[in-house]
Enzyme design. Sequence first.
Site, mmCIF file in Angstrom:
data_model
loop_
_atom_site.group_PDB
_atom_site.id
_atom_site.type_symbol
_atom_site.label_atom_id
_atom_site.label_comp_id
_atom_site.label_asym_id
_atom_site.label_seq_id
_atom_site.Cartn_x
_atom_site.Cartn_y
_atom_site.Cartn_z
ATOM 1 N N GLU A 170 -2.404 28.798 16.874
ATOM 2 C CA GLU A 170 -2.824 29.592 15.723
ATOM 3 C C GLU A 170 -2.029 30.898 15.646
ATOM 4 O O GLU A 170 -1.558 31.413 16.637
ATOM 5 C CB GLU A 170 -4.339 29.898 15.777
ATOM 6 C CG GLU A 170 -4.805 30.716 16.960
ATOM 7 C CD GLU A 170 -5.095 29.865 18.193
ATOM 8 O OE1 GLU A 170 -4.614 28.728 18.271
ATOM 9 O OE2 GLU A 170 -5.784 30.387 19.094
ATOM 10 N N ARG A 208 7.962 43.104 10.160
ATOM 11 C CA ARG A 208 8.551 42.056 9.312
ATOM 12 C C ARG A 208 7.818 42.062 7.969
ATOM 13 O O ARG A 208 6.600 42.206 7.926
ATOM 14 C CB ARG A 208 8.407 40.685 9.979
ATOM 15 C CG ARG A 208 8.928 39.554 9.104
ATOM 16 C CD ARG A 208 8.996 38.243 9.847
ATOM 17 N NE ARG A 208 10.063 38.243 10.831
ATOM 18 C CZ ARG A 208 10.067 37.494 11.929
ATOM 19 N NH1 ARG A 208 9.052 36.706 12.193
ATOM 20 N NH2 ARG A 208 11.089 37.536 12.766
ATOM 21 N N SER A 249 12.298 29.556 8.145
ATOM 22 C CA SER A 249 11.312 30.568 8.533
ATOM 23 C C SER A 249 11.909 31.973 8.526
ATOM 24 O O SER A 249 13.117 32.158 8.756
ATOM 25 C CB SER A 249 10.832 30.245 9.950
ATOM 26 O OG SER A 249 10.178 31.342 10.514
ATOM 27 N N ALA A 300 -1.680 35.013 13.848
ATOM 28 C CA ALA A 300 -2.537 36.208 13.885
ATOM 29 C C ALA A 300 -3.752 36.151 12.942
ATOM 30 O O ALA A 300 -4.873 36.439 13.399
ATOM 31 C CB ALA A 300 -1.698 37.447 13.619
ATOM 32 N N LYS A 317 -11.697 35.391 16.526
ATOM 33 C CA LYS A 317 -12.264 36.351 17.493
ATOM 34 C C LYS A 317 -13.388 37.158 16.843
ATOM 35 O O LYS A 317 -14.424 37.409 17.459
ATOM 36 C CB LYS A 317 -11.171 37.302 17.994
ATOM 37 C CG LYS A 317 -10.173 36.618 18.924
ATOM 38 C CD LYS A 317 -9.054 37.573 19.320
ATOM 39 C CE LYS A 317 -7.970 36.823 20.070
ATOM 40 N NZ LYS A 317 -6.881 37.682 20.521
ATOM 41 N N TYR A 372 12.998 29.213 18.403
ATOM 42 C CA TYR A 372 12.455 28.638 17.164
ATOM 43 C C TYR A 372 13.285 29.116 15.967
ATOM 44 O O TYR A 372 13.663 28.325 15.101
ATOM 45 C CB TYR A 372 10.985 29.069 17.040
ATOM 46 C CG TYR A 372 10.334 28.765 15.713
ATOM 47 C CD1 TYR A 372 9.900 27.483 15.402
ATOM 48 C CD2 TYR A 372 10.128 29.778 14.765
ATOM 49 C CE1 TYR A 372 9.285 27.217 14.179
ATOM 50 C CE2 TYR A 372 9.512 29.528 13.556
ATOM 51 C CZ TYR A 372 9.092 28.242 13.261
ATOM 52 O OH TYR A 372 8.494 27.984 12.056
ATOM 53 N N GLN A 416 2.427 46.722 15.314
ATOM 54 C CA GLN A 416 3.442 45.830 14.755
ATOM 55 C C GLN A 416 2.984 45.384 13.353
ATOM 56 O O GLN A 416 1.795 45.202 13.121
ATOM 57 C CB GLN A 416 3.719 44.631 15.681
ATOM 58 C CG GLN A 416 2.587 43.656 15.910
ATOM 59 C CD GLN A 416 1.683 44.038 17.080
ATOM 60 O OE1 GLN A 416 1.429 45.210 17.327
ATOM 61 N NE2 GLN A 416 1.158 43.037 17.789
ATOM 62 N N THR A 417 3.945 45.248 12.439
ATOM 63 C CA THR A 417 3.592 44.921 11.050
ATOM 64 C C THR A 417 4.086 43.516 10.676
ATOM 65 O O THR A 417 5.080 43.027 11.212
ATOM 66 C CB THR A 417 4.228 45.921 10.066
ATOM 67 O OG1 THR A 417 5.635 45.976 10.326
ATOM 68 C CG2 THR A 417 3.620 47.302 10.214
HETATM 69 P P1 NAD Z 1 2.087 22.509 11.510
HETATM 70 O O1 NAD Z 1 2.377 22.595 12.977
HETATM 71 O O2 NAD Z 1 0.677 22.561 11.069
HETATM 72 O O3 NAD Z 1 2.760 21.199 10.902
HETATM 73 C C1 NAD Z 1 3.910 20.610 11.429
HETATM 74 C C2 NAD Z 1 3.641 19.128 11.577
HETATM 75 O O4 NAD Z 1 4.819 18.489 12.094
HETATM 76 C C3 NAD Z 1 2.503 18.806 12.569
HETATM 77 O O5 NAD Z 1 1.476 18.095 11.922
HETATM 78 C C4 NAD Z 1 3.181 17.989 13.635
HETATM 79 O O6 NAD Z 1 2.371 16.937 14.155
HETATM 80 C C5 NAD Z 1 4.382 17.423 12.890
HETATM 81 N N1 NAD Z 1 5.390 16.990 13.825
HETATM 82 C C6 NAD Z 1 5.878 17.681 14.894
HETATM 83 N N2 NAD Z 1 6.762 16.935 15.566
HETATM 84 C C7 NAD Z 1 6.819 15.749 14.912
HETATM 85 C C8 NAD Z 1 7.550 14.551 15.159
HETATM 86 N N3 NAD Z 1 8.367 14.434 16.200
HETATM 87 N N4 NAD Z 1 7.385 13.514 14.302
HETATM 88 C C9 NAD Z 1 6.522 13.614 13.251
HETATM 89 N N5 NAD Z 1 5.825 14.734 12.977
HETATM 90 C C10 NAD Z 1 5.967 15.774 13.808
HETATM 91 O O7 NAD Z 1 2.952 23.674 10.842
HETATM 92 P P2 NAD Z 1 2.874 24.281 9.359
HETATM 93 O O8 NAD Z 1 2.284 25.636 9.468
HETATM 94 O O9 NAD Z 1 2.259 23.303 8.421
HETATM 95 O O10 NAD Z 1 4.428 24.459 9.052
HETATM 96 C C11 NAD Z 1 5.169 23.507 8.300
HETATM 97 C C12 NAD Z 1 6.633 23.882 8.342
HETATM 98 O O11 NAD Z 1 6.828 25.211 7.839
HETATM 99 C C13 NAD Z 1 7.235 23.875 9.747
HETATM 100 O O12 NAD Z 1 8.564 23.396 9.670
HETATM 101 C C14 NAD Z 1 7.247 25.327 10.129
HETATM 102 O O13 NAD Z 1 8.237 25.611 11.090
HETATM 103 C C15 NAD Z 1 7.518 25.997 8.786
HETATM 104 N N6 NAD Z 1 7.035 27.379 8.753
HETATM 105 C C16 NAD Z 1 5.692 27.616 8.761
HETATM 106 C C17 NAD Z 1 5.231 28.922 8.731
HETATM 107 C C18 NAD Z 1 3.759 29.238 8.740
HETATM 108 O O14 NAD Z 1 3.415 30.416 8.690
HETATM 109 N N7 NAD Z 1 2.857 28.259 8.768
HETATM 110 C C19 NAD Z 1 6.148 29.987 8.717
HETATM 111 C C20 NAD Z 1 7.513 29.699 8.732
HETATM 112 C C21 NAD Z 1 7.947 28.389 8.723
#
Ligand code: NAD
Length: 327
Positions: A191, A283, A118, A193, A200, A149, A218-219
């Site tokens: 959720e 960011r 991330s 932003a 909303k 995180y 903030q950006t």
């Molecule tokens: P999300 O929360 O929708 O998906 C993550 C999934 O992991 C969930 O469905 C959750 O149930 C599952 N999970 C959590 N703990 C678990 C466990 N113990 N066993 C099995 N499954 C488990 O998130 P996302 O937006 O789809 O993000 C996916 C990945 O990308 C994540 O690693 C997140 O940190 C990374 N990420 C996402 C973003 C973003 O903007 N969405 C940004 C940076 C990084």
Amino acid sequence: MKKALVCGAGGFIGSHLIKRLKKEGYWVRGADLKHPEFSASSADEFVIGDLRDPNICHQVCDRPFDEVYQLAADMGGAGYIFTGEHDSEVMHNSAMINLNMVERSKQSGVRKIFYSSSACIYPEYNQMDPDSPKCSEDSAYPAAPDSEYGWEKLFSERIYLSYHRNHKMEVRIARFHNIFGPEGSWNNGKEKAPAALCRKIAETPDGQEIEMWGDGKQTRSFLYIDECLDGIRKLMDSDFIGPVNIGSEEMISLNDLAKLIMNMAGKNLSIKHIDGPLGVRGRNSDNRLIHEKLNWKPTRPLREGLEKTYLWIQEQVKKTNHRQSIQ
Ligand code: NAD
């Protein structure tokens, strides 16, 4: 036929990724604690299980998959990861998943593993100025993420890199910057932003007021899910390990993001700025490295993805209102 395992298959990016892999002709197994919330998974097999448990990882990753996509994490938007209330869970849960999955993938002879890191790994000290944040890949150290995180993501990047060094595992690491789109969290406290503002604005009658955390100056930049999937697949098909940013360079303030959505919605709402968890001041993705290594970077305008997302969230709001009115 290539075989892929997607961990985090019930989540936002995982469920979209499975649709993409199926279109590309893969056989796919998904694994998650839960099924996707908004539509049925396209996976050939779906295992419900907790990846913090090594025995479950053993079952889930029981063969030399051509590709493993490790997206499972304990995660959410600012309201989840910046309040401090979930720090120990986020670190423990996500680190356990990554430690288990990389080791199990090694044992099973997995050919290539993708890890979703991330933009939250970048040091806070480079993101104080909302107009010129620095997020080039080589600016990650000296490390100073502003959330646990982010620290866990940085630690896990290093786990995958160490397996590459010591066991010659093929790893690919991307640092996502705010991915958004339909079928993401929009009203459960996790959720981010764009979804929170779409909700909303969809819920509030014209002329009234919405609340926003912070002064709105903030950006951030936001990347539409389809472009994120293009980036993931390009990285997987390349020889480049990363870590590399997958994000948009179209930086926007939160105030302007709200105005853009209001404009799409045909509403004129005032914004009340309130205290809340915020994260860094500025960011933006820096796409020089991905362009250099993969000859690719996302190109679609923010507005295009936001329109699709707003329409989807507006639909969810209508459905929820309808359900409440008949109860
Ligand atoms: P999300 O929360 O929708 O998906 C993550 C999934 O992991 C969930 O469905 C959750 O149930 C599952 N999970 C959590 N703990 C678990 C466990 N113990 N066993 C099995 N499954 C488990 O998130 P996302 O937006 O789809 O993000 C996916 C990945 O990308 C994540 O690693 C997140 O940190 C990374 N990420 C996402 C973003 C973003 O903007 N969405 C940004 C940076 C990084």
